[in-house]
Design a protein around this motif. Structure first.
Motif, PDB file in Angstrom:
ATOM      1  N   SER A  18      10.804  -4.533   1.219  1.00  0.00           N
ATOM      2  CA  SER A  18      10.070  -4.662   2.578  1.00  0.00           C
ATOM      3  C   SER A  18       8.528  -4.772   2.318  1.00  0.00           C
ATOM      4  O   SER A  18       8.047  -5.577   3.016  1.00  0.00           O
ATOM      5  CB  SER A  18      10.056  -3.285   3.227  1.00  0.00           C
ATOM      6  OG  SER A  18      11.767  -3.164   3.477  1.00  0.00           O
ATOM      7  N   LEU A  19       7.719  -4.114   1.379  1.00  0.00           N
ATOM      8  CA  LEU A  19       6.168  -4.267   1.246  1.00  0.00           C
ATOM      9  C   LEU A  19       6.159  -5.771   0.776  1.00  0.00           C
ATOM     10  O   LEU A  19       5.022  -6.395   1.141  1.00  0.00           O
ATOM     11  CB  LEU A  19       5.912  -3.092   0.215  1.00  0.00           C
ATOM     12  CG  LEU A  19       5.872  -1.704   0.738  1.00  0.00           C
ATOM     13  CD1 LEU A  19       5.463  -0.851  -0.223  1.00  0.00           C
ATOM     14  CD2 LEU A  19       4.982  -1.544   2.236  1.00  0.00           C
ATOM     15  N   TYR A  37       6.975   2.999  -8.048  1.00  0.00           N
ATOM     16  CA  TYR A  37       7.941   3.860  -7.037  1.00  0.00           C
ATOM     17  C   TYR A  37       8.929   4.341  -8.123  1.00  0.00           C
ATOM     18  O   TYR A  37       9.398   5.371  -7.901  1.00  0.00           O
ATOM     19  CB  TYR A  37       8.589   2.710  -5.996  1.00  0.00           C
ATOM     20  CG  TYR A  37       8.019   2.948  -4.859  1.00  0.00           C
ATOM     21  CD1 TYR A  37       8.048   4.011  -3.709  1.00  0.00           C
ATOM     22  CD2 TYR A  37       6.936   1.928  -4.583  1.00  0.00           C
ATOM     23  CE1 TYR A  37       7.375   3.897  -2.556  1.00  0.00           C
ATOM     24  CE2 TYR A  37       6.269   1.943  -3.400  1.00  0.00           C
ATOM     25  CZ  TYR A  37       6.559   2.940  -2.287  1.00  0.00           C
ATOM     26  OH  TYR A  37       5.888   2.744  -1.298  1.00  0.00           O
ATOM     27  N   GLU A  65       4.122  -8.820   2.389  1.00  0.00           N
ATOM     28  CA  GLU A  65       3.014  -9.331   2.056  1.00  0.00           C
ATOM     29  C   GLU A  65       3.033 -10.812   2.008  1.00  0.00           C
ATOM     30  O   GLU A  65       2.099 -11.671   2.174  1.00  0.00           O
ATOM     31  CB  GLU A  65       2.648  -8.713   0.627  1.00  0.00           C
ATOM     32  CG  GLU A  65       1.547  -9.466  -0.199  1.00  0.00           C
ATOM     33  CD  GLU A  65       0.203  -9.070   0.301  1.00  0.00           C
ATOM     34  OE1 GLU A  65      -0.831  -9.628   0.070  1.00  0.00           O
ATOM     35  OE2 GLU A  65       0.095  -8.150   1.181  1.00  0.00           O
ATOM     36  N   LEU A  86       4.708  -2.592  -8.005  1.00  0.00           N
ATOM     37  CA  LEU A  86       5.178  -1.785  -6.973  1.00  0.00           C
ATOM     38  C   LEU A  86       6.641  -0.976  -7.550  1.00  0.00           C
ATOM     39  O   LEU A  86       6.828   0.227  -7.237  1.00  0.00           O
ATOM     40  CB  LEU A  86       5.635  -2.330  -5.342  1.00  0.00           C
ATOM     41  CG  LEU A  86       4.426  -2.816  -4.743  1.00  0.00           C
ATOM     42  CD1 LEU A  86       4.796  -3.523  -3.473  1.00  0.00           C
ATOM     43  CD2 LEU A  86       3.465  -1.732  -4.200  1.00  0.00           C
ATOM     44  N   ILE A 106      12.299  -0.070  -0.098  1.00  0.00           N
ATOM     45  CA  ILE A 106      10.852   0.142   0.107  1.00  0.00           C
ATOM     46  C   ILE A 106      10.033  -1.050  -0.628  1.00  0.00           C
ATOM     47  O   ILE A 106       9.147  -1.974   0.171  1.00  0.00           O
ATOM     48  CB  ILE A 106      10.278   1.482  -0.297  1.00  0.00           C
ATOM     49  CG1 ILE A 106      11.055   2.496   0.622  1.00  0.00           C
ATOM     50  CG2 ILE A 106       8.810   1.481   0.036  1.00  0.00           C
ATOM     51  CD1 ILE A 106      10.522   3.936   0.162  1.00  0.00           C
TER      52      ILE A 106
END
Length: 462
Positions: free
Chosen positions: A21-22, A432, A26, A428, A18
């Motif tokens: 991917s984020l 997470y 960006e 991030l 995740i």
């Protein structure tokens, strides 16, 4: 498994995927922009550099062609190249002349006294430096001779310090010892070498050869004198290099003159013009390689790096404008009249041999005025390209500077993006990871509650 990273242990969610991917989502738009702009700037910079090099070569060739009389079509010959050789320059014209050389110019030659100990003889046995002054034509050359210096070291010092001034020294050795011999590239009466100073090397020095002027006659005229064996002003546009005195044949009472001739040669003239055509075409090919649209195997068009570039169009138009302009003082005033035409597809020049032969047979002299002089084609093309070719302030130089600055700025943008994305990934990942830990604790609490409830139910059943 080595190299495998496990994430989301508490939540059973692949948090690393995740985050990746984020982060990629960006980064992608800005990274694509930087990559595209960097690739374009890099290829443009390379293309501009190639054209700059080709333009510099073209302008250098223009200068050379203007200096070496390429378009006069003149060839020069000497009946005895052991006596003299000749070359033609600007202002030369057809003619035949008789040259009689009676004396060559020579340089002054001076010798020190003989040193019985040879080249290794110490010439300064004192404890402090001495000075040897070599004088020629009113100028002094002072050589400091350190304590303990040998004759060989003096020779080496003279050659290293004063070689660029035309002075040279050698050591001659025979059964009696060694002596230092000095000479000069400066010739002619009045260029005598003399020695002075407190080194003692001047004591007992002798003149081996006094400098002489060259003496010669042209077409039986008055005796002429030159300080050098290279003569540039005796005949307009003709440079004469004297190599030896005129020989006297066996049984003859007088030396035999050398005949020097300057004649018009159509092949030489064509060679000069062909040289211009080749030089021009080399530049056009370099520009075409970076600007022309080509076709792929499937028929699709492929644009070159500088296709449609306004600067390149302007440069080509400037050159072609001068090429097509009329010039010269003769009957024929354009290269087209001599069979030189421009290809509509490539812009390259071609020469029609039949048309050339016909035109040059009657109007060969017109070519010189077309190419040379302050308003000739060579000068006009140099002027037309000057604003593009200047090393630091020219149009191409400014383009190069601008592209280099763009690449520098793009690198700064890349560094900034990398820093921002690294920070985002760190942030991030931390979020997470915290979420995963929270989910793990909630699951642990849920499991504990369910265990308690199950235990209570089991008691009631009992």
């Amino acid at each position: 498994m080595a190299g495998t990273t496990v994430s989301g242990i508490g939540s059973n969610i692949d948090t690393q995927a995740i985050v990746t991917s984020l982060v990629n989502a960006e980064k992608a738009p800005k990274q694509t922009q930087i990559n595209t702009q960097s690739a374009k700037a890099t290829t443009s910079l390379s293309s501009i550099g190639k054209i700059q090099a080709a333009l510099d070569a073209f302008r250098g060739a223009l200068t050379s062609m203007g200096a070496d009389n390429s378009f006069s079509g003149l060839t020069s010959t000497s009946s005895d190249e052991k006596v003299a050789t000749i070359t033609t320059g600007n202002g030369a014209s057809n003619g035949t002349y008789s040259l009689l050389v009676t004396q060559l110019a020579s340089a002054s030659k001076l010798s020190t006294r003989v040193f019985a100990g040879g080249a290794s003889t110490v010439v300064n046995s004192g404890t402090s430096p001495t000075t040897l002054t070599i004088s020629q034509s009113g100028k002094n050359y002072d050589l400091s001779i350190p304590a303990g210096a040998t004759l060989q070291q003096v020779r080496e010092s003279i050659n290293s310090q004063f070689g660029t001034s035309g002075l040279s020294a050698n050591i001659l050795t025979d059964s009696t010892g060694s002596r230092l011999v000095l000479t000069s590239t400066t010739m002619g009466v009045g260029s005598d070498l003399t020695l002075s100073g407190n080194s003692g090397l001047n004591t007992g020095s002798t003149v081996i050869e006094a400098p002489k002027d060259a003496k010669y006659r042209i077409d039986g005229g008055a005796e002429m004198i030159s300080k050098s064996n290279s003569i540039a002003d005796a005949i307009s546009g003709i440079n004469i290099k004297l190599l030896s005195i005129s020989p006297t044949a066996a049984g003859a009472s007088a030396p035999t003159p050398t005949t020097i001739s300057v004649t018009t040669s159509t092949p030489a003239l064509k060679s000069g013009v062909k040289g211009f055509v080749d030089t021009y075409n080399a530049l056009m090919k370099a520009i075409n390689a970076e600007t022309k649209v080509t076709k792929a195997a499937d028929g699709t068009s492929i644009a070159a790096t500088l296709t449609g570039d306004a600067t390149m169009r302007s440069l080509v138009n400037s050159i072609r404008s001068e090429l097509n302009a009329l010039s010269g003082t003769g009957t024929m005033k354009s290269l087209a009249q001599f069979g030189i035409s421009t290809s509509a597809d490539t812009g390259l020049l071609t020469m029609d041999d039949k048309k050339w032969d016909k035109a040059v047979a009657t109007n060969a002299a017109d070519l010189s005025s077309i190419f040379t002089g302050s308003s000739g084609l060579l000068a006009r093309m140099a002027t037309a390209t000057d604003s593009y070719a200047k090393a630091s302030t020219g149009i191409l130089a400014e383009r190069t500077k601008s592209l280099s600055e763009s690449l520098t700025d793009l690198q700064k943008q890349q560094d900034s993006l990398d820093e921002r994305i690294a920070a985002l990934q760190t942030s991030l990942t931390a979020k997470y990871t915290a979420m995963d830990g929270l989910v793990a604790r909630l699951r642990a609490q849920s499991d504990s509650i369910m265990t308690t409830l199950n235990a209570l139910n089991n008691q009631k059943d009992d």
